[in-house]
Design an enzyme around this catalytic site. Structure first.
Site: not given
Ligand code: GUN
Length: 295
Positions: A54, A98, A121
């Site tokens: 990211k 995350q 998100d």
């Molecule tokens: N963990 C697995 N997929 C995601 C996601 O799309 N966003 C976040 N914040 N954590 C994750």
């Protein structure tokens, strides 16, 4: 006819190029640099890889990126105070915490603490509620990526029988709501199957499009689908390591067998995966535009 292999890698590349141009324009015309803060608690190797990707993608597109790595034993109070600080930071338009978080921290409390306007998100109940009533600000990234894969591959969703396997808050429920909207690239008849479904074959065998987010290899096999089906595989299962120590990934679909019957199918890796981060970038750009009244 051989199945069309839907390349998430290629489609993500196209969207990133569009975003790179839009970001350059925002900077030039409005002196606006979208900013994303990522927060990682603990040392889960998969999460470290995701957060690293990211950050790298943000930088490649011209997004300001701030990474906050916290120890696994960080208290919930300390994490909430970081979220509060990021909520108030003018350079930060999007906040991503995350998941999963360590057991001693309530994911719900943390996700609720993020300002919905910075919730790139799309996990905050305000944003999920707006999606349910058909007026979304942010679509959750993986489901939005799935919709884009279908739209940009020329697959008609309007009137299609779509069967989703899995009812998670991150994939199953939001993709059901996205495809249910009375809009272009949606307008489908949606069925959600889950562990309580009595006869899954009854649903999968009549589906035009199947989206599998079950978290289990071979959750969808060839006997479960009709000829000409479109299959989107959201699974990421680590089933071992190569001689060089790299993780071997497989999806939730028995790809080799199902592709013989399918009209189109996404691979793993290189299908849904690259789309998730791309849609996060898109949401960050939208957050920056909303914060400055450009949308
Ligand atoms: N963990 C697995 N997929 C995601 C996601 O799309 N966003 C976040 N914040 N954590 C994750």
């Amino acid at each position: 006819m051989p199945a069309q292999i839907i390349s998430g890698t290629e489609i993500a590349k196209q969207i990133r190029e569009e975003l790179r141009q839009e970001i350059a324009e925002l900077k030039e015309k409005h002196n606006l640099v979208p900013g994303l803060a990522t927060v990682l608690v603990g040392e889960d190797p998969a999460s470290q890889v995701y957060v690293g990707q990211k950050e790298k993608t943000s930088l490649a597109l011209g997004i300001y990126s701030e990474r906050h790595d916290l120890a696994a034993d960080t208290s919930e109070e300390k994490l909430l105070s970081l979220v509060d600080k990021l909520n108030k930071a003018p350079k930060i338009h999007g906040i991503l915490v995350q998941l999963p978080l360590p057991k001693h921290i309530s994911e719900t409390r943390v996700l609720y603490a993020i300002n919905p306007k910075k919730d790139v998100d799309g996990f905050h109940p305000v944003n999920l509620g707006k999606l349910v009533i058909g007026k979304p600000d942010y679509l959750p990234c993986t489901p939005h990526g799935i919709q884009q894969l279908l739209v940009r591959s020329g697959i008609e969703t309007s009137g299609a029988e779509v069967v989703i396997i899995g009812r998670s808050n991150i994939v199953g429920k939001p993709i059901a709501n996205i495809l249910l909207q009375k809009k272009e690239g949606a307008n489908a008849t949606v069925t959600v199957c889950h562990t309580g479904t009595r006869d899954i074959l009854l649903h999968t065998r009549r589906a035009d499009i199947i989206i599998v987010a079950a978290g289990k290899p071979k959750a969808l096999t060839a006997d479960m689908v009709k000829d000409g089906v479109v299959v989107v595989d959201v699974g990421v299962n680590r089933v071992g390591k190569t001689a060089e120590g790299k993780a071997i990934l497989v999806g939730d679909v028995d790809f080799d067998a199902v592709k013989e019957k399918a009209k189109a199918i996404t691979p793993v890796p290189g299908g849904v995966g690259p789309m998730t981060i791309t849609m996060l970038m898109l949401n960050t750009v939208k957050a920056a535009k909303m914060a400055t009244g450009l949308v």
